[in-house]
Design a protein around this motif. Sequence first.
Motif, PDB file in Angstrom:
ATOM      1  N   TYR A   1       0.828  -1.214   0.000  1.00  0.00           N
ATOM      2  CA  TYR A   1       0.000   0.000   0.000  1.00  0.00           C
ATOM      3  C   TYR A   1       0.860   1.261   0.000  1.00  0.00           C
ATOM      4  CZ  TYR A   1      -4.820  -1.664   0.478  1.00  0.00           C
ATOM      5  OH  TYR A   1      -6.054  -2.208   0.238  1.00  0.00           O
ATOM      6  N   ARG A   2       1.969   1.221   0.726  1.00  0.00           N
ATOM      7  CA  ARG A   2       2.834   2.399   0.793  1.00  0.00           C
ATOM      8  C   ARG A   2       3.532   2.666  -0.537  1.00  0.00           C
ATOM      9  NH1 ARG A   2       4.479   0.193   5.849  1.00  0.00           N
ATOM     10  NH2 ARG A   2       6.434  -0.523   4.894  1.00  0.00           N
ATOM     11  N   ASN A   3       3.880   1.609  -1.260  1.00  0.00           N
ATOM     12  CA  ASN A   3       4.749   1.752  -2.420  1.00  0.00           C
ATOM     13  C   ASN A   3       4.043   1.672  -3.773  1.00  0.00           C
ATOM     14  OD1 ASN A   3       7.019   1.893  -0.698  1.00  0.00           O
ATOM     15  ND2 ASN A   3       7.097  -0.341  -0.571  1.00  0.00           N
ATOM     16  N   ALA A   4       2.840   1.123  -3.809  1.00  0.00           N
ATOM     17  CA  ALA A   4       2.154   0.936  -5.097  1.00  0.00           C
ATOM     18  C   ALA A   4       1.758   2.277  -5.698  1.00  0.00           C
ATOM     19  CB  ALA A   4       0.915   0.062  -4.914  1.00  0.00           C
ATOM     20  N   THR A   5       1.882   2.384  -7.004  1.00  0.00           N
ATOM     21  CA  THR A   5       1.457   3.594  -7.701  1.00  0.00           C
ATOM     22  C   THR A   5      -0.071   3.644  -7.752  1.00  0.00           C
ATOM     23  OG1 THR A   5       1.415   2.518  -9.865  1.00  0.00           O
ATOM     24  CG2 THR A   5       3.520   3.497  -9.149  1.00  0.00           C
ATOM     25  N   PRO A   6      -0.657   4.824  -7.898  1.00  0.00           N
ATOM     26  CA  PRO A   6      -2.116   4.906  -8.049  1.00  0.00           C
ATOM     27  C   PRO A   6      -2.638   4.034  -9.195  1.00  0.00           C
ATOM     28  CG  PRO A   6      -1.208   7.082  -7.643  1.00  0.00           C
ATOM     29  CD  PRO A   6      -0.034   6.158  -7.837  1.00  0.00           C
ATOM     30  N   GLN A   7      -1.869   3.956 -10.271  1.00  0.00           N
ATOM     31  CA  GLN A   7      -2.289   3.126 -11.396  1.00  0.00           C
ATOM     32  C   GLN A   7      -2.348   1.656 -11.012  1.00  0.00           C
ATOM     33  OE1 GLN A   7       0.234   3.400 -14.853  1.00  0.00           O
ATOM     34  NE2 GLN A   7      -0.956   1.911 -16.022  1.00  0.00           N
ATOM     35  N   ARG A   8      -1.325   1.195 -10.266  1.00  0.00           N
ATOM     36  CA  ARG A   8      -1.312  -0.215  -9.860  1.00  0.00           C
ATOM     37  C   ARG A   8      -2.445  -0.509  -8.882  1.00  0.00           C
ATOM     38  NH1 ARG A   8      -1.386  -5.216 -10.967  1.00  0.00           N
ATOM     39  NH2 ARG A   8      -0.272  -6.624  -9.557  1.00  0.00           N
ATOM     40  N   ARG A   9      -2.701   0.415  -7.974  1.00  0.00           N
ATOM     41  CA  ARG A   9      -3.827   0.215  -7.052  1.00  0.00           C
ATOM     42  C   ARG A   9      -5.141   0.109  -7.819  1.00  0.00           C
ATOM     43  NH1 ARG A   9      -3.421   3.631  -1.462  1.00  0.00           N
ATOM     44  NH2 ARG A   9      -1.201   3.408  -1.045  1.00  0.00           N
ATOM     45  N   ALA A  10      -5.303   0.991  -8.799  1.00  0.00           N
ATOM     46  CA  ALA A  10      -6.534   0.976  -9.593  1.00  0.00           C
ATOM     47  C   ALA A  10      -6.682  -0.341 -10.345  1.00  0.00           C
ATOM     48  CB  ALA A  10      -6.532   2.152 -10.569  1.00  0.00           C
ATOM     49  N   GLU A  11      -5.569  -0.878 -10.871  1.00  0.00           N
ATOM     50  CA  GLU A  11      -5.620  -2.162 -11.567  1.00  0.00           C
ATOM     51  C   GLU A  11      -6.061  -3.282 -10.625  1.00  0.00           C
ATOM     52  OE1 GLU A  11      -1.895  -1.246 -14.649  1.00  0.00           O
ATOM     53  OE2 GLU A  11      -1.651  -2.630 -12.958  1.00  0.00           O
ATOM     54  N   VAL A  12      -5.460  -3.313  -9.428  1.00  0.00           N
ATOM     55  CA  VAL A  12      -5.759  -4.386  -8.470  1.00  0.00           C
ATOM     56  C   VAL A  12      -7.212  -4.308  -8.019  1.00  0.00           C
ATOM     57  CG1 VAL A  12      -5.265  -5.220  -6.141  1.00  0.00           C
ATOM     58  CG2 VAL A  12      -3.385  -4.705  -7.714  1.00  0.00           C
ATOM     59  N   PHE A  13      -7.649  -3.117  -7.595  1.00  0.00           N
ATOM     60  CA  PHE A  13      -9.016  -3.000  -7.085  1.00  0.00           C
ATOM     61  C   PHE A  13     -10.044  -3.089  -8.202  1.00  0.00           C
ATOM     62  CE2 PHE A  13      -6.797  -1.101  -3.405  1.00  0.00           C
ATOM     63  CZ  PHE A  13      -7.279  -1.984  -2.450  1.00  0.00           C
ATOM     64  N   GLY A  14      -9.666  -2.695  -9.404  1.00  0.00           N
ATOM     65  CA  GLY A  14     -10.569  -2.858 -10.534  1.00  0.00           C
ATOM     66  C   GLY A  14     -10.848  -4.329 -10.812  1.00  0.00           C
ATOM     67  N   GLU A  15      -9.780  -5.150 -10.819  1.00  0.00           N
ATOM     68  CA  GLU A  15      -9.964  -6.582 -11.051  1.00  0.00           C
ATOM     69  C   GLU A  15     -10.785  -7.217  -9.933  1.00  0.00           C
ATOM     70  OE1 GLU A  15      -7.342 -10.688 -11.733  1.00  0.00           O
ATOM     71  OE2 GLU A  15      -6.330  -8.735 -11.715  1.00  0.00           O
ATOM     72  N   ILE A  16     -10.470  -6.873  -8.685  1.00  0.00           N
ATOM     73  CA  ILE A  16     -11.207  -7.439  -7.551  1.00  0.00           C
ATOM     74  C   ILE A  16     -12.677  -7.024  -7.583  1.00  0.00           C
ATOM     75  CG2 ILE A  16     -11.440  -7.398  -5.035  1.00  0.00           C
ATOM     76  CD1 ILE A  16      -8.356  -7.033  -4.960  1.00  0.00           C
ATOM     77  N   GLY A  17     -12.918  -5.725  -7.833  1.00  0.00           N
ATOM     78  CA  GLY A  17     -14.292  -5.240  -7.868  1.00  0.00           C
ATOM     79  C   GLY A  17     -15.130  -5.928  -8.926  1.00  0.00           C
ATOM     80  N   ARG A  18     -14.545  -6.144 -10.106  1.00  0.00           N
ATOM     81  CA  ARG A  18     -15.283  -6.839 -11.169  1.00  0.00           C
ATOM     82  C   ARG A  18     -15.607  -8.274 -10.772  1.00  0.00           C
ATOM     83  NH1 ARG A  18     -11.522  -3.903 -14.205  1.00  0.00           N
ATOM     84  NH2 ARG A  18     -10.115  -5.682 -14.326  1.00  0.00           N
ATOM     85  N   LEU A  19     -14.664  -8.948 -10.139  1.00  0.00           N
ATOM     86  CA  LEU A  19     -14.893 -10.337  -9.753  1.00  0.00           C
ATOM     87  C   LEU A  19     -15.955 -10.449  -8.660  1.00  0.00           C
ATOM     88  CD1 LEU A  19     -11.215 -11.684  -9.738  1.00  0.00           C
ATOM     89  CD2 LEU A  19     -13.004 -12.191 -11.413  1.00  0.00           C
ATOM     90  N   ILE A  20     -15.968  -9.490  -7.718  1.00  0.00           N
ATOM     91  CA  ILE A  20     -17.005  -9.502  -6.672  1.00  0.00           C
ATOM     92  C   ILE A  20     -18.367  -9.183  -7.284  1.00  0.00           C
ATOM     93  CG2 ILE A  20     -17.833  -8.320  -4.604  1.00  0.00           C
ATOM     94  CD1 ILE A  20     -14.959  -8.027  -3.700  1.00  0.00           C
ATOM     95  N   ALA A  21     -18.424  -8.179  -8.153  1.00  0.00           N
ATOM     96  CA  ALA A  21     -19.692  -7.765  -8.753  1.00  0.00           C
ATOM     97  C   ALA A  21     -20.319  -8.863  -9.585  1.00  0.00           C
ATOM     98  CB  ALA A  21     -19.478  -6.508  -9.598  1.00  0.00           C
ATOM     99  N   THR A  22     -19.472  -9.690 -10.225  1.00  0.00           N
ATOM    100  CA  THR A  22     -19.998 -10.769 -11.070  1.00  0.00           C
ATOM    101  C   THR A  22     -20.191 -12.079 -10.311  1.00  0.00           C
ATOM    102  OG1 THR A  22     -17.734 -11.338 -11.758  1.00  0.00           O
ATOM    103  CG2 THR A  22     -18.964  -9.789 -13.146  1.00  0.00           C
ATOM    104  N   GLY A  23     -19.896 -12.065  -9.011  1.00  0.00           N
ATOM    105  CA  GLY A  23     -20.092 -13.265  -8.203  1.00  0.00           C
ATOM    106  C   GLY A  23     -18.985 -14.286  -8.312  1.00  0.00           C
TER     107      GLY A  23
END
Length: 328
Positions: free
Chosen positions: A269-291
């Motif tokens: 969390y301390r070292n990840a770029t905003p872009q990398r955070r967005a990639e990680v949470f984007g993938e997770i959010g899509r997987l949760i939303a689709t079940g």
Amino acid sequence: MKKAEYAERGPVPQDVIAAVAMELPPLAAGQVLLEVLAAPINPSDVLTLTGLYGLLPPLPAIGGNEGVGRVAETGEGVDAGWVGKTVLLPLGSGTWRTHLIAEAKGLVALPDGVDVQQLAMLSVNPPTALLMLSEFVDLQPGDWVIQNAANSAVGSYLIGIAKARGLNLVNIVRRESAVESVRKAGGENVLVDGEKLAKRVAEASGGAAIKLGIDSVGGPATDNLARCLAQGATLVNYGAMSGEPCHISPASFVFRDITLRGFWLSPWYRNATPQRRAEVFGEIGRLIATGQLRAPVQATYRLEDIKQAVAAAAAGERDGKILVLPNE
């Protein structure tokens, strides 16, 4: 308004925390008032209460590290359109409380119509699972991975992410009674840790080369996983459910070139770029939303019952996460 606060740390985590009344100051410009909908109790939260975690907040402190809330009110200069939106709570903000104040510029909006209990667990365990599958070995669809504590929250996320990425996964648990819960979570190749594990894993995988091992138990279980891995493979440890240091035979290092690594989400969390955070949470959010990504919930508790909730989270032989619903 209430909060679950502790002014000391001790060996029995539920004894040091209690629900008490709370007042918040008026909103400043750029701030929002969040109504907390759900917040999980993670192993790191329990270790923080006992004083055994690697990062400890100053006392007194409010428990809880992640969760999900709803914007109840906006301060000056904040778009009123935020009101009613579901958002991630700021990480490490003391989330076991009915309400908290946050800066609007840091808000992460979440999709509507998604189970808030699942969204409440988005910040810690899902990225831990995803990053352990991404950061250590260049895995391709069809590759094999093995994990223990497969019935844990991280374990269930690993199952979902591995399946979405086309990876094959061997799931190890410590007791026979946990096998069925892993299968219900979509896990295949479920085995109980113990004697001749490497032989049984080879039979379950058809003798495939297992490139990555993921260990949350420590003690002899670490070596049991190491013996299942292919030449030159990597073994990642992220916990010590056994309460013991990782035990691993020198033969794994010397003769089979196994690499043992550790993983902790806080530095990421301390070292990840905003872009990398967005990639990680984007993938997770899509997987949760689709079940495709879902963690089992063992039980939910009101904030007033925080002692019982922490005791349940600290107990062994659970098959799901303990959640606090502060406004129930």
